[in-house]
Design an enzyme around this catalytic site. Structure first.
Site, PDB file in Angstrom:
ATOM      1  N   HIS A 150     -56.849 -40.708 -55.292  1.00 57.81           N
ATOM      2  CA  HIS A 150     -58.108 -40.122 -55.670  1.00 57.81           C
ATOM      3  C   HIS A 150     -58.994 -41.039 -54.852  1.00 57.81           C
ATOM      4  O   HIS A 150     -60.214 -40.329 -54.617  1.00 57.81           O
ATOM      5  CB  HIS A 150     -58.464 -41.119 -57.071  1.00 57.81           C
ATOM      6  CG  HIS A 150     -57.928 -40.150 -58.276  1.00 57.81           C
ATOM      7  ND1 HIS A 150     -58.648 -39.107 -58.651  1.00 57.81           N
ATOM      8  CD2 HIS A 150     -56.938 -40.450 -59.237  1.00 57.81           C
ATOM      9  CE1 HIS A 150     -58.283 -38.601 -59.530  1.00 57.81           C
ATOM     10  NE2 HIS A 150     -57.053 -39.112 -59.822  1.00 57.81           N
TER      11      HIS A 150
ATOM     12  N   ARG B 295     -50.836 -20.954 -54.608  1.00 57.62           N
ATOM     13  CA  ARG B 295     -49.320 -20.832 -54.227  1.00 57.62           C
ATOM     14  C   ARG B 295     -48.694 -21.574 -55.205  1.00 57.62           C
ATOM     15  O   ARG B 295     -48.379 -22.821 -54.679  1.00 57.62           O
ATOM     16  CB  ARG B 295     -49.191 -21.250 -52.905  1.00 57.62           C
ATOM     17  CG  ARG B 295     -49.940 -20.178 -51.936  1.00 57.62           C
ATOM     18  CD  ARG B 295     -49.615 -20.531 -50.508  1.00 57.62           C
ATOM     19  NE  ARG B 295     -49.745 -19.473 -49.461  1.00 57.62           N
ATOM     20  CZ  ARG B 295     -50.952 -19.304 -48.959  1.00 57.62           C
ATOM     21  NH1 ARG B 295     -52.066 -19.988 -49.020  1.00 57.62           N
ATOM     22  NH2 ARG B 295     -51.314 -18.370 -47.895  1.00 57.62           N
TER      23      ARG B 295
ATOM     24  N   ARG C  61     -50.144 -17.334 -58.499  1.00 58.65           N
ATOM     25  CA  ARG C  61     -49.007 -16.369 -58.070  1.00 58.65           C
ATOM     26  C   ARG C  61     -47.533 -17.086 -58.507  1.00 58.65           C
ATOM     27  O   ARG C  61     -47.631 -18.438 -58.335  1.00 58.65           O
ATOM     28  CB  ARG C  61     -49.063 -16.420 -56.562  1.00 58.65           C
ATOM     29  CG  ARG C  61     -47.937 -15.722 -55.934  1.00 58.65           C
ATOM     30  CD  ARG C  61     -48.172 -15.646 -54.507  1.00 58.65           C
ATOM     31  NE  ARG C  61     -47.556 -16.891 -53.742  1.00 58.65           N
ATOM     32  CZ  ARG C  61     -47.766 -16.898 -52.538  1.00 58.65           C
ATOM     33  NH1 ARG C  61     -48.180 -15.843 -51.744  1.00 58.65           N
ATOM     34  NH2 ARG C  61     -47.338 -17.906 -51.567  1.00 58.65           N
TER      35      ARG C  61
ATOM     36  N   GLU D  28     -48.224  -6.769 -50.162  1.00 58.35           N
ATOM     37  CA  GLU D  28     -47.680  -7.585 -48.922  1.00 58.35           C
ATOM     38  C   GLU D  28     -46.594  -7.089 -48.460  1.00 58.35           C
ATOM     39  O   GLU D  28     -46.010  -7.641 -47.103  1.00 58.35           O
ATOM     40  CB  GLU D  28     -47.808  -9.158 -49.080  1.00 58.35           C
ATOM     41  CG  GLU D  28     -46.690  -9.450 -50.182  1.00 58.35           C
ATOM     42  CD  GLU D  28     -46.327 -11.056 -50.359  1.00 58.35           C
ATOM     43  OE1 GLU D  28     -47.189 -11.995 -49.449  1.00 58.35           O
ATOM     44  OE2 GLU D  28     -46.239 -11.410 -51.437  1.00 58.35           O
TER      45      GLU D  28
ATOM     46  N   ASN E   8     -50.811 -11.939 -44.477  1.00 57.89           N
ATOM     47  CA  ASN E   8     -49.820 -12.546 -43.443  1.00 57.89           C
ATOM     48  C   ASN E   8     -48.604 -11.861 -43.591  1.00 57.89           C
ATOM     49  O   ASN E   8     -47.841 -11.752 -42.608  1.00 57.89           O
ATOM     50  CB  ASN E   8     -49.786 -14.022 -44.097  1.00 57.89           C
ATOM     51  CG  ASN E   8     -51.026 -14.572 -44.438  1.00 57.89           C
ATOM     52  OD1 ASN E   8     -51.939 -14.487 -43.588  1.00 57.89           O
ATOM     53  ND2 ASN E   8     -50.928 -15.933 -45.354  1.00 57.89           N
ATOM     54  N   ASP E   9     -47.991 -11.547 -44.872  1.00 51.83           N
ATOM     55  CA  ASP E   9     -46.680 -10.820 -44.755  1.00 51.83           C
ATOM     56  C   ASP E   9     -46.983  -9.437 -44.531  1.00 51.83           C
ATOM     57  O   ASP E   9     -46.014  -8.762 -43.724  1.00 51.83           O
ATOM     58  CB  ASP E   9     -46.011 -11.055 -46.141  1.00 51.83           C
ATOM     59  CG  ASP E   9     -45.361 -12.423 -46.187  1.00 51.83           C
ATOM     60  OD1 ASP E   9     -44.722 -12.713 -45.243  1.00 51.83           O
ATOM     61  OD2 ASP E   9     -45.405 -13.044 -47.276  1.00 51.83           O
TER      62      ASP E   9
ATOM     63  N   ARG F 107     -43.593 -14.123 -38.617  1.00 58.43           N
ATOM     64  CA  ARG F 107     -45.082 -14.643 -38.470  1.00 58.43           C
ATOM     65  C   ARG F 107     -44.403 -16.317 -38.220  1.00 58.43           C
ATOM     66  O   ARG F 107     -45.299 -17.001 -38.102  1.00 58.43           O
ATOM     67  CB  ARG F 107     -45.637 -14.861 -40.050  1.00 58.43           C
ATOM     68  CG  ARG F 107     -44.634 -15.271 -41.040  1.00 58.43           C
ATOM     69  CD  ARG F 107     -45.332 -14.813 -42.483  1.00 58.43           C
ATOM     70  NE  ARG F 107     -46.113 -16.007 -42.814  1.00 58.43           N
ATOM     71  CZ  ARG F 107     -46.757 -15.976 -44.269  1.00 58.43           C
ATOM     72  NH1 ARG F 107     -46.492 -15.106 -45.067  1.00 58.43           N
ATOM     73  NH2 ARG F 107     -47.387 -17.042 -44.515  1.00 58.43           N
TER      74      ARG F 107
ATOM     75  N   CYS G  19     -55.966 -12.019 -50.118  1.00 56.43           N
ATOM     76  CA  CYS G  19     -55.669 -13.532 -50.076  1.00 56.43           C
ATOM     77  C   CYS G  19     -54.937 -14.122 -48.625  1.00 56.43           C
ATOM     78  O   CYS G  19     -54.748 -15.112 -48.675  1.00 56.43           O
ATOM     79  CB  CYS G  19     -55.078 -13.984 -51.348  1.00 56.43           C
ATOM     80  SG  CYS G  19     -53.338 -13.113 -51.454  1.00 56.43           S
TER      81      CYS G  19
HETATM   82  C1  PEP Z   1     -49.658 -13.365 -47.523  1.00 62.32           C
HETATM   83  O1  PEP Z   1     -48.467 -12.951 -47.197  1.00 62.32           O
HETATM   84  O2  PEP Z   1     -50.681 -13.067 -46.886  1.00 62.32           O
HETATM   85  C2  PEP Z   1     -50.081 -14.486 -48.583  1.00 62.32           C
HETATM   86  C3  PEP Z   1     -51.069 -14.841 -48.944  1.00 62.32           C
HETATM   87  O3  PEP Z   1     -48.946 -15.097 -48.928  1.00 62.32           O
HETATM   88  P1  PEP Z   1     -48.177 -16.305 -48.194  1.00 62.32           P
HETATM   89  O4  PEP Z   1     -48.969 -16.734 -46.900  1.00 62.32           O
HETATM   90  O5  PEP Z   1     -48.094 -17.434 -49.124  1.00 62.32           O
HETATM   91  O6  PEP Z   1     -46.849 -15.750 -47.691  1.00 62.32           O
HETATM   92 MG    MG Z   2     -46.909 -13.619 -48.445  1.00 58.71          MG
END
Ligand code: PEP
Ligand code: MG
Length: 538
Positions: free
Chosen positions: A187, A294, A330, A428, A451-452, A462, A499
Site C-alpha cells: 500500500h 490481462r 480478457r 488479433e 501486438n499480436d 514479437r 488495446c
Molecule cells: C495484443 O496482442 O495486442 C494484446 C493487447 O494482447 P497481449 O499483448 O497481451 O498479447
Molecule cells: Mg495478444
C-alpha cells in the site's frame, strides 16, 4: 558521491535533503502478569482505541488522498477484528504473558504467514499486520502516535514505511521516499503513486545517522538513489526533473477534460491493467474505464490454479474501484511467452502459433468455466465486458457463447447471484480481421490487439529483438486490417477499440479518429498523453 539502485515504485525525480526516519525502538519483554483477566481487558480496550484512531485516519485520508486510498484504514480495522488474530493474542495473555508481548507475538506470527504466501498482493499485507500490531502496542505503552515532522521539504529515507505513516505525510513537505524494504505491491507504493511522489523500495542502504541532512537525488526513472551527487550528475538530474515537472503540469490540466477534437469528434480513452492495484493508476490517470484487464496475470507466479472465489474477489475489486465505468476483462491468455508449470503444457516448436489462450479454454473447459463463473458473479458489482483472445473462427465464438449459457445456468442452479456482461472478442489474428464481418454479427464489441495482429500479419516474432527493424507497426497491411475491422464492426452496429500498444501511438491518433475507432485502451501512464493528442487535433 554514493549511488544505490532500487526498485522504482513511482517515476519522477526528487532532489533535496535526506530525512532519516527511524522508528523509536519499543522494548518488548516476555514478562508474565499475575492477573490475566485484567490484562486481557486492557488489551481489548487498546484494540477499541486503535479502531477509533483508524476511523479518524480514514476521515483524514479521505480528505487528502481520496476514498480508494483511505480504504486501507478500513482494511486495518477489519484486520483488528480478525478472530484468529485476536484469539492468538488473547491466548498468549491467558498463558500469563503481558499484552504488549502477546500482541507482538500475534503480529509477528501473522505477518510471517502473509509474507510466505504465493500471492504478491497477500504478501504485501504483511506490512499491514505489523502496522496494526504496532498501533495497539503504542496504545498499551501509552506512546504518542508516530509522525514524520520536518519544516523543509525532504526526502524520507526509512527501513520501511507503514501505510498509515505514508498517508500522513504532508505532501508539501515531502519530495519523495526511499525504503530499504517494501514491495511494489504494498500500500505504501500504491499511496506513493497516488501522491505522485518519486519513490524507490528495496534500496540496499545502511541507515546510518550521517545520512541525515545530506543532499540526495531520488531518480524514479532510473531506479537510482544518489547521495551527495557530483556537480555534473546533479545538473543532469535537475534538467531531467524540470522536464518531468513541466510534462506533468501540462498533463494534469487534462484531467477531467473530454477526449474531444476541436471539431467535436470524441473517443473513449481507457487503461490496460494486469492486476487489481493497477486499477488505482487507471483512476488516478482519469481513464474512462478499463479496456483490457490481462487476467492471465492472476494465474502467473503461483503453484495452483486460482479458485473461482479468488478470481471473483479480484474481478469484483476492479469493478468496484472503477465505480460503474466499463471494465473489459480478457479471459486468460496463457501460453506462448506466458508459461505456467501447473497447466502442464508441453514444450512447443512454435509457441506463439501454438496451444494458447482460447485454444486451451475450449479444450480444457473446466479451467474456462471456473473463470467464467467468477466473472459473471463479479458482474453484479459493476459494468463488466468479457473479451476472448486469439479468435480465428466463427465456430469458436459460437462454442464460447454456448459455454457462457451453461455457466449462467450452473450459477443459477447453485443459487449464486450473477450479473450481465457484454461479450466481445479480440481481433488479433489476420483470420479474425478478414472475417470480422461475420464475427461482428456474433458479439457486442471488438478490441483490436495490435501486438499480436502485427506479429501474425508481418510474420515477425514479437519477442525477437533482432527483428525490430522490420517490425513496421504502420505497415499498410496492418492498417488495412484495422480499417476493415472497424468498418465491419460499425456495419453490424457494434463498438470497436484498440488495446494493443499501437493505441498509444500518437502519430496515428488522427487516423484512428478518422476511421471511427470508438475506444483506445493504453497504459495508465499514457492516458493523458493520448488525451492531449486528441484535443490538439482540428
Ligand atoms: C495484443 O496482442 O495486442 C494484446 C493487447 O494482447 P497481449 O499483448 O497481451 O498479447
Ligand atoms: Mg495478444
Amino acid at each position: 558521491m554514493y549511488k544505490y539502485v532500487g526498485k522504482s515504485v513511482m517515476r519522477g525525480i526528487a532532489i533535496g535533503r535526506v530525512y532519516l526516519y527511524k522508528k523509536s525502538d519499543i522494548q518488548v519483554t516476555d514478562q508474565k502478569v499475575t492477573d490475566a483477566a485484567a490484562e486481557k481487558e486492557r488489551f481489548l480496550e487498546a484494540v477499541d482505541r486503535a479502531k477509533a484512531q483508524l476511523t479518524r485516519l480514514y476521515d483524514e485520508a479521505l480528505q487528502n488522498v481520496g476514498e480508494d486510498h483511505a480504504a486501507i484504514f478500513d482494511v486495518h480495522k477489519m484486520l483488528l477484528e480478525d478472530e484468529d488474530y485476536l484469539e492468538t493474542a488473547a491466548g498468549e495473555i491467558e498463558s500469563g504473558y503481558n499484552a504488549v508481548y502477546a500482541v507482538n507475538q500475534a503480529g509477528t506470527q501473522f505477518a510471517e504467514l502473509f509474507a510466505s504466501m504465493d500471492d504478491e498482493y497477500m504478501r504485501g499485507r504483511a506490512a499491514d499486520i505489523r502496522d496494526i500490531s504496532q498501533r495497539v502496542i503504542r496504545i498499551l505503552l501509552d506512546l504518542p502516535e508516530e509522525e514524520i515532522n520536518s519544516d523543509e521539504p525532504v526526502v524520507i529515507v526509512a527501513e520501511d514505511l507503514t501505510p498509515s505513516e505514508t498517508v500522513k505525510l504532508d505532501k508539501k513537505k515531502i519530495l519523495g521516499f526511499v525504503t530499504v524494504k517494501g514491495s511494489a505491491n504494498s500500500h505504501t507504493a500504491i499511496l506513493a503513486r497516488s501522491m505522485n511522489l518519486p519513490a524507490l523500495v528495496n534500496v540496499d542502504i545502511e541507515l546510518s545517522d550521517e545520512l541525515h541532512g545530506k543532499t540526495c537525488v531520488v531518480d524514479g526513472f532510473e531506479g537510482e538513489f544518489v547521495v551527495e551527487p557530483e556537480e555534473e550528475i546533479l545538473s543532469q538530474k535537475v534538467v531531467r526533473k524540470n522536464q518531468w515537472v513541466a510534462d506533468l503540469e501540462a498533463l494534469e490540466k487534462l484531467k477531467g477534460q473530454d477526449n474531444i477534437t476541436k471539431s467535436g469528434k470524441r473517443i473513449d480513452i481507457f487503461a490496460n491493467i494486469g492486476n487489481v492495484e493497477d486499477a488505482d493508476a487507471a483512476c488516478e490517470a482519469d481513464a474512462g474505464g478499463i479496456g483490457l484487464f490481462r487476467s492471465e496475470f492472476l494465474y502467473l507466479g503461483r503453484e495452483t490454479f486460482p479458485s473461482e472465489d479468488e478470481q471473483y474477489a479480484s474481478y469484483k475489486a476492479v469493478l468496484e474501484k472503477m465505480e460503474g465505468k466499463k471494465v473489459v476483462i480478457r479471459t486468460m491468455d496463457i501460453g506462448a511467452d506466458k508459461k505456467v508449470d501447473y497447466f502442464g503444457l508441453e514444450p512447443e516448436e512454435n509457441p506463439a502459433l501454438g496451444y494458447r489462450a482460447i485454444r486451451i479454454c475450449l479444450d480444457r473447459e473446466e479451467i474456462f468455466i471456473t473463470q467464467l463463473k467468477a466473472l459473471y458473479r463479479a458482474a453484479v458489482h459493476g459494468k463488466l465486458a468479457i473479451m476472448f483472445p486469439m479468435i480465428v473462427s466463427v465456430d469458436e465464438v459460437q462454442r464460447i457463447k454456448y459455454i457462457v449459457e451453461m455457466v449462467k445456468e450452473e450459477l443459477a442452479s447453485e443459487g449464486k447471484p450473477a450479473g450481465e456482461a457484454e461479450l466481445g472478442i479480440m481481433i488479433e489474428t489476420p483470420a479474425a480481421a478478414v472475417i470480422s464481418d461475420r464475427l461482428a454479427k456474433e458479439v457486442d464489441f471488438f478490441s483490436i490487439g495490435t501486438n499480436d495482429l502485427t506479429q501474425y500479419t508481418l510474420a515477425v516474432d514479437r519477442q525477437n529483438q533482432k527483428l525490430e527493424g522490420i517490425c513496421d507497426t504502420h505497415h499498410e497491411a496492418l492498417l488495412r486490417l484495422i480499417e476493415m475491422t472497424v468498418k465491419n464492426a460499425h456495419e453490424a452496429g457494434i463498438w470497436v477499440g484498440i488495446c494493443g500498444e499501437l493505441g498509444a501511438d500518437t502519430e496515428l491518433t488522427e487516423w484512428f479518429l478518422k476511421i471511427g475507432v470508438d475506444e483506445l485502451s493504453v497504459a495508465a501512464s499514457a492516458v493523458l498523453k493520448v488525451r492531449g493528442a486528441v484535443r490538439a487535433l482540428p
